[in-house]
Scaffold this active site. Structure first.
Site, PDB file in Angstrom:
ATOM      1  N   VAL B  45      35.904  53.681  40.158  1.00  0.00           N
ATOM      2  CA  VAL B  45      36.345  53.715  38.941  1.00  0.00           C
ATOM      3  C   VAL B  45      36.677  52.020  38.471  1.00  0.00           C
ATOM      4  O   VAL B  45      36.236  51.580  37.538  1.00  0.00           O
ATOM      5  CB  VAL B  45      37.070  54.473  38.059  1.00  0.00           C
ATOM      6  CG1 VAL B  45      37.473  54.137  36.798  1.00  0.00           C
ATOM      7  CG2 VAL B  45      36.520  55.967  37.976  1.00  0.00           C
ATOM      8  N   CYS B  46      37.661  51.725  39.357  1.00  0.00           N
ATOM      9  CA  CYS B  46      38.138  50.355  39.279  1.00  0.00           C
ATOM     10  C   CYS B  46      36.986  49.280  39.312  1.00  0.00           C
ATOM     11  O   CYS B  46      37.120  48.374  38.507  1.00  0.00           O
ATOM     12  CB  CYS B  46      39.247  50.045  40.399  1.00  0.00           C
ATOM     13  SG  CYS B  46      40.572  51.403  40.551  1.00  0.00           S
ATOM     14  N   THR B  47      35.900  49.403  40.205  1.00  0.00           N
ATOM     15  CA  THR B  47      34.896  48.570  40.183  1.00  0.00           C
ATOM     16  C   THR B  47      34.034  48.360  38.942  1.00  0.00           C
ATOM     17  O   THR B  47      33.918  47.565  38.407  1.00  0.00           O
ATOM     18  CB  THR B  47      33.971  48.958  41.370  1.00  0.00           C
ATOM     19  OG1 THR B  47      34.697  48.949  42.452  1.00  0.00           O
ATOM     20  CG2 THR B  47      32.837  47.966  41.529  1.00  0.00           C
TER      21      THR B  47
END
Lengths: 219, 219
Positions: B45-47
C-alpha cells in the site's frame, strides 16, 4: 493532547442522546459504528453534514454500519435543530441518535476537542472528529477536521468498505482505491499461501528491487 | 495515547531525510505542508501511496503546498525503495523528501504510531497518519488510517482547498463540498457584514427555526 487514536478501545460510557440513555458498547453491538462530533447545533456546516449523514444512512445500513452523532448541546436543542436539518434535507429524516454532552466530558475523553473553537461563554467546542469503531469496540480509523471543513461522506463510505474487505480477506486497499478496483495482498501472505487464498489469481508488479511485495487481486 | 491533534504546534524537530538534515519549521516555511507517515518501505500500500503523492505533487505545488513523507526505515532504504516507486509510477519522480526515523522518536511525538502493527523485530510501526500543517506551523487537519487502508489524495486536495478558502474569506465548506461549489458564510458574520463582504450576494436557507444561519455564497 491526550485522546483516542486507532487501536484504542472505545470507552464504554453511559451517554444521553435524543433517543434516550445508552451505553456506547451496547449501541455498537456487533456492528461497525461511525461516531462523529460536530461543533454546534444551529450552525451552517453542521447542518449540511448531519443532513448528508441522513441521506447516506441507507448506504451505511446496507454495510451493517450504525451512525452516532455527538455535540455539547442538550437533547432539547438536538430535537429542535433536527427540524431544521430535515427541512433543509427535503424531509429526509434524521434516524440516528445524537449524543448530548453539555458538560464536555465525552469530547475530552474521545479526542474530539477543537482548541481553536469556543462558544459565546468561552467553553471549548468539539472539532469535526469522526471515529470508525469496529465490532470489537476498537477505533479503526479517524478523521479530525476543523470547524471550517465539512466532511466527505463518500470518503467515509470508501474507507468503511476498505476496513470490511481487510477484515474478511488478507488484503489491503491501495491509494485512491474505489470499490470494485483491484486490491493488494497483505505483505504477511507468502506467494504459496496467496495461490491458495486467491484461486482467481493475482498480478505481481515487476520492480527494480526484484522483490515481489506488490501483488494485486480482486475479491 | 498522547500526540498531536488539530490546533497543536508542529514541534520544530531536527530530522534526517533522504534530502539531508532539516528543521521541520524551516521546511514548512510560509507554506501549507502535508506531513504523512507510512508503515514501511518495500510494502504494497505504501508504494501505491508514495507513487500517488508523486503523481499529485504538481497539483499540490500549484496550491503552494509542500509534501514530506516519514517512516522508520533509514535513508539508504528510502533511496533504494524510491527506485521501485518510480518504476511502478512509470518513471514519475519522487521529488519530495522522506524522513528517516529508525529510532521511532518522531512517530511517538507526532501521534503516528499504529499500536496494531509491529515489524519483524517487534518494534512499533507508524500508522498512515497525515497531518496538514499551516504556514503558522499548527496542525490544521489530520487523517489516521490503518495499514490496510490507502489514503485518497483527492480528499487531501479537497480539504487543502477548503482550508485555504477559509483562511482567505470568512467562509466554510459544507459536507461533500467540491471546489467550484457554493460555500457557507461563517456563523460569526452578521447579515449586514455579509452584504459588504460578499457583494456577489448570498442565499439564506429558509428553516423552521426562523434562524438565518445557513447562508451560501461563491468566492
Amino acid at each position: 493532547m491526550p485522546g483516542l487514536t486507532i487501536g484504542d478501545d472505545l470507552p464504554n460510557f453511559q451517554v444521553e442522546t435524543n433517543h434516550g440513555k445508552m451505553k456506547l458498547h451496547d449501541y455498537v453491538g456487533d456492528s461497525y459504528t461511525i461516531l462523529f462530533s460536530h461543533p454546534g447545533d444551529f450552525t451552517p456546516v453542521c447542518t449540511t453534514e448531519l443532513a448528508m449523514m441522513a441521506a447516506y444512512a441507507s448506504k451505511f445500513a446496507a454495510k451493517g454500519v450504525k451512525l452516532l452523532g455527538l455535540s455539547c448541546d442538550d437533547v432539547q436543542s438536538h430535537n429542535e435543530w433536527i427540524k431544521d436539518i430535515e427541512a433543509y434535507n427535503k424531509g429526509q429524516k434524521v434516524t440516528y441518535p445524537i449524543i448530548a454532552d453539555p458538560k464536555r466530558e465525552l469530547i475530552k475523553q474521545l479526542n474530539m476537542v477543537d482548541p481553536d473553537e469556543t462558544d459565546s461563554s468561552g467553553h471549548k467546542l468539539p472539532s469535526r472528529a469522526l471515529h470508525i469503531v469496529g465490532p470489537d469496540k476498537k477505533i479503526k480509523l479517524s478523521f479530525l477536521y476543523p470547524a471550517s471543513t465539512g466532511r466527505n461522506m463518500d470518503e467515509v463510505l470508501r474507507v468503511v468498505e476498505s476496513l470490511q474487505k481487510a477484515a474478511k480477506y488478507k488484503v489491503a486497499t491501495p491509494a485512491n482505491w474505489k470499490p470494485g478496483e483491484p486490491l493488494v495482498i497483505a505483505p504477511g501472505v507468502s506467494n504459496e499461501e496467496a495461490k491458495e487464498m486467491f484461486p482467481q489469481g493475482f498480478d505481481t508488479a515487476n520492480l527494480p528491487s526484484g522483490k515481489s511485495y506488490l501483488r494485486f487481486t480482486n475479491v
